[in-house]
Each structure stands twice: as structure tokens, then as C-alpha cells.
Write an enzyme that holds these catalytic residues in place. Structure first.
Site, PDB file in Angstrom:
ATOM      1  N   PRO A 134       0.687  -1.067  -0.307  1.00  0.00           N
ATOM      2  CA  PRO A 134       0.200   0.057  -0.316  1.00  0.00           C
ATOM      3  C   PRO A 134       0.546   1.173  -0.096  1.00  0.00           C
ATOM      4  CG  PRO A 134      -0.714  -1.356   1.785  1.00  0.00           C
ATOM      5  CD  PRO A 134       1.132  -1.346   1.416  1.00  0.00           C
ATOM      6  N   GLU A 135       0.881   2.584  -0.907  1.00  0.00           N
ATOM      7  CA  GLU A 135       1.327   3.186  -1.404  1.00  0.00           C
ATOM      8  C   GLU A 135       0.256   4.098  -1.031  1.00  0.00           C
ATOM      9  OE1 GLU A 135       3.560   4.083  -3.894  1.00  0.00           O
ATOM     10  OE2 GLU A 135       4.009   1.455  -4.374  1.00  0.00           O
ATOM     11  N   HIS A 170      -3.780 -14.903  10.241  1.00  0.00           N
ATOM     12  CA  HIS A 170      -3.087 -13.327   9.907  1.00  0.00           C
ATOM     13  C   HIS A 170      -3.911 -12.586  10.468  1.00  0.00           C
ATOM     14  CE1 HIS A 170       0.367 -15.526   8.781  1.00  0.00           C
ATOM     15  NE2 HIS A 170      -0.243 -15.658   7.443  1.00  0.00           N
ATOM     16  N   ARG A 201       2.950 -10.456   7.127  1.00  0.00           N
ATOM     17  CA  ARG A 201       3.919 -10.478   6.999  1.00  0.00           C
ATOM     18  C   ARG A 201       4.385  -9.484   7.746  1.00  0.00           C
ATOM     19  NH1 ARG A 201       7.506  -8.501   1.945  1.00  0.00           N
ATOM     20  NH2 ARG A 201       9.024  -8.586   3.280  1.00  0.00           N
TER      21      ARG A 201
END
Length: 263
Positions: free
Chosen positions: A2-3, A87, A106
Site C-alpha cells: 500500500p502506497e 493472520h 508479514r
DNA sequence: CCTGTGCCCTGACAGC
DNA sequence: TGCTGTCAGGGCACAG
């Protein structure tokens, strides 16, 4: 993942829960990038969500008192009423029956409660927001003077311009015909005009298309974006004109560019 | 102060 | 099939 555009799309898709009240919070994981507060429940329960906004790549969920700060790292997702999956690290139950879940394979992202967001240690360090009026060619032309970084590293430096990430910087430099290896200090005035124009343009276009989904990115409704279909160089072997796309590591990040066109 | 290098963590994929 | 190595959209602590 995500930017700026992706984070903005997540924020936009979370608009539906503004005004809702938090009923309870469940934390399933000890730590992400930051330790998860086991007592998050005590701090959040009963509070209403007043507003949700983006600052750089951070999501700020303003509550009656204090603010929930979320960063998605590389693989983070904020999902509304999503299916339970591996997750899932935090569940925020709202009184209207909906549930907001933070999922992050992650664990490079984080979820923290900050009682005084105005003094937040992450936000304090951030540079100018590229979609604001403060981001002008004049500002960029001045900022590059004191930098010894390459163009690529300069544009990725969140203390200078914030919100740009690896993908968008590759695309921006391609569109501007600028080599990622050039010294930022050598940027011309003409190039600063071009860069500011292209940066604003590509970010707005990406937001309008729901962001870029390479693999993990989804908005809060689990919707993918489609800006990845507009990429010229990122992850490509050649551009649309058939020029070979080169690949090298700059600052440890994979860099895609066309050395024949970017000088 | 500024800049470049590891490292955090899990999963996907290529090559053997 | 399964092992090993490499890579991934971010950003920090740390060393020079």
C-alpha cells in the site's frame, strides 16, 4: 503493497463506519511492527469513530478521545465484515453489528492507540503531502538542493515527500524521462515542474481506479484496484512501445526503468 | 546532521 | 514432491 493511493482508497472505503461506536476489541497477536496493546479493549470500548483520514501512508481513526493509528506495512488489510482468515490480528466489534479486522501476513504494519496524535512520533517526521497545495515545483526545486540522494531514493524519502512508494516512484520517473540514478540535486527547474505535475496526476488517477493490486492489496470491502493495468515499467520486461525495461537495485529496492528513455 | 545497509516476517515462486 | 534460495508494495535502528 500500500502506497498513498491504496491507503487513501482504504480510508475512503471506511467512510461507512464514521459515526459508529466501538463495542469491543479482540487482540490475537502479541506484536506486529509495534507491540499490540493487550488492553486496547479498555481504551477503545464505548468510543465513537469521529473521522477517518489518511496522513502519508498512515490511517488515522479519530475517536472521541485519542486516535487509532494503523499502518498497513507491505501486506496489511483493514477489512469490514470479512471472512475469518489466517493472520487476523485485531478485531474491532462495532455496536451496529459490523466488525473491522486488521489482517497482515508479514506483520510489517501496526495498530496503536495514541491519546495525543498531535505529538505522534511517526507523523512528526513526515515531509510534504504531494496532493496538497504545499507541494509545488518551487518547493521541490528547493528541497533537492540539500540532498545528495539519487532521484529514486529522494522521491522515496518520506521525510521529503511522503506517501510515495517503490511502484509509483518507478512509474513517475519513467513518465518524466528521468533516470532513477541521477543525483536529485541535478534536477532542473523544468523537471521539477514536470515531476510535480506527474506525481499529482498519477496519484489522483490511481485513487480514481481504486489503487493497485499486485497481490495482497484490497480495500475495506475486499475490493481490488485496477491501476496495476496502467503500469508502464513496474514488473514489466518492456514498455508499451517495446523498449526493454531494465532492472536494478537502488537502496535495496527493485527498480524498473528504461535506460534508453530515462536520462 | 545525512545517507546507505541490514533487518523485521510470511508466502510465492523458480530451479534443482 | 520437496528442498533452498530469492524476492516482495515499508520503514526502522544502526553504523559510518
Amino acid at each position: 503493497m500500500p502506497e498513498l493511493p491504496e491507503v487513501q482508497c482504504v480510508v475512503n472505503s471506511l467512510g461507512v463506519i464514521v459515526g459508529a461506536t466501538i463495542q469491543s476489541v479482540k487482540v490475537h497477536t502479541a506484536r506486529l511492527r509495534e507491540p499490540l496493546d493487550a488492553a486496547l479493549q479498555d481504551k477503545l470500548a464505548g468510543q465513537a469513530i469521529r473521522a477517518i483520514e489518511r496522513r502519508s501512508k498512515y490511517i488515522l481513526i479519530h475517536l472521541d478521545e485519542g486516535c487509532l493509528v494503523v499502518h498497513l506495512g507491505m501486506t496489511g488489510k483493514l477489512l469490514l465484515n470479512g471472512q475469518r482468515q489466517k493472520h487476523d490480528h485485531v478485531d474491532i466489534q462495532l455496536t451496529d453489528g459490523s466488525r473491522l479486522t486488521y489482517n497482515d501476513a508479514r506483520k510489517f504494519g501496526f495498530v496503536v492507540f495514541d491519546p495525543k496524535i498531535s505529538e505522534n512520533r511517526y507523523l512528526r517526521l513526515l515531509g510534504v503531502e504531494p496532493l496538497t497545495d504545499a507541494f509545488t515545483p518551487q518547493w521541490l526545486f528547493e528541497a533537492r538542493k540539500v540532498s545528495r540522494q539519487s532521484m529514486k531514493t529522494f522521491l522515496l524519502d518520506q521525510k521529503k515527500v511522503c506517501g510515495l512508494g517503490n511502484i509509483y516512484v518507478c512509474e513517475i520517473l519513467y513518465l518524466c524521462g528521468i533516470s532513477p540514478l541521477r543525483k536529485a540535486s541535478e534536477m532542473s527547474e523544468t523537471e521539477s515542474v514536470l515531476l510535480v505535475r506527474e506525481i499529482k496526476k498519477i496519484l489522483l488517477k490511481a485513487i480514481s481506479l481504486g489503487g493497485s493490486s499486485i497481490s495482497d492489496y484490497r480495500d475495506a470491502h475486499n475490493q481490488q484496484g485496477s491501476f496495476q493495468d496502467q503500469f508502464h515499467v513496474y514488473g514489466k520486461q518492456e514498455d508499451r512501445l517495446g523498449n526493454a525495461v531494465d532492472y536494478l537495485k537502488i537502496g535495496g529496492r527493485g527498480t524498473y526503468w528504461v535506460s534508453d528513455l530515462q536520462k
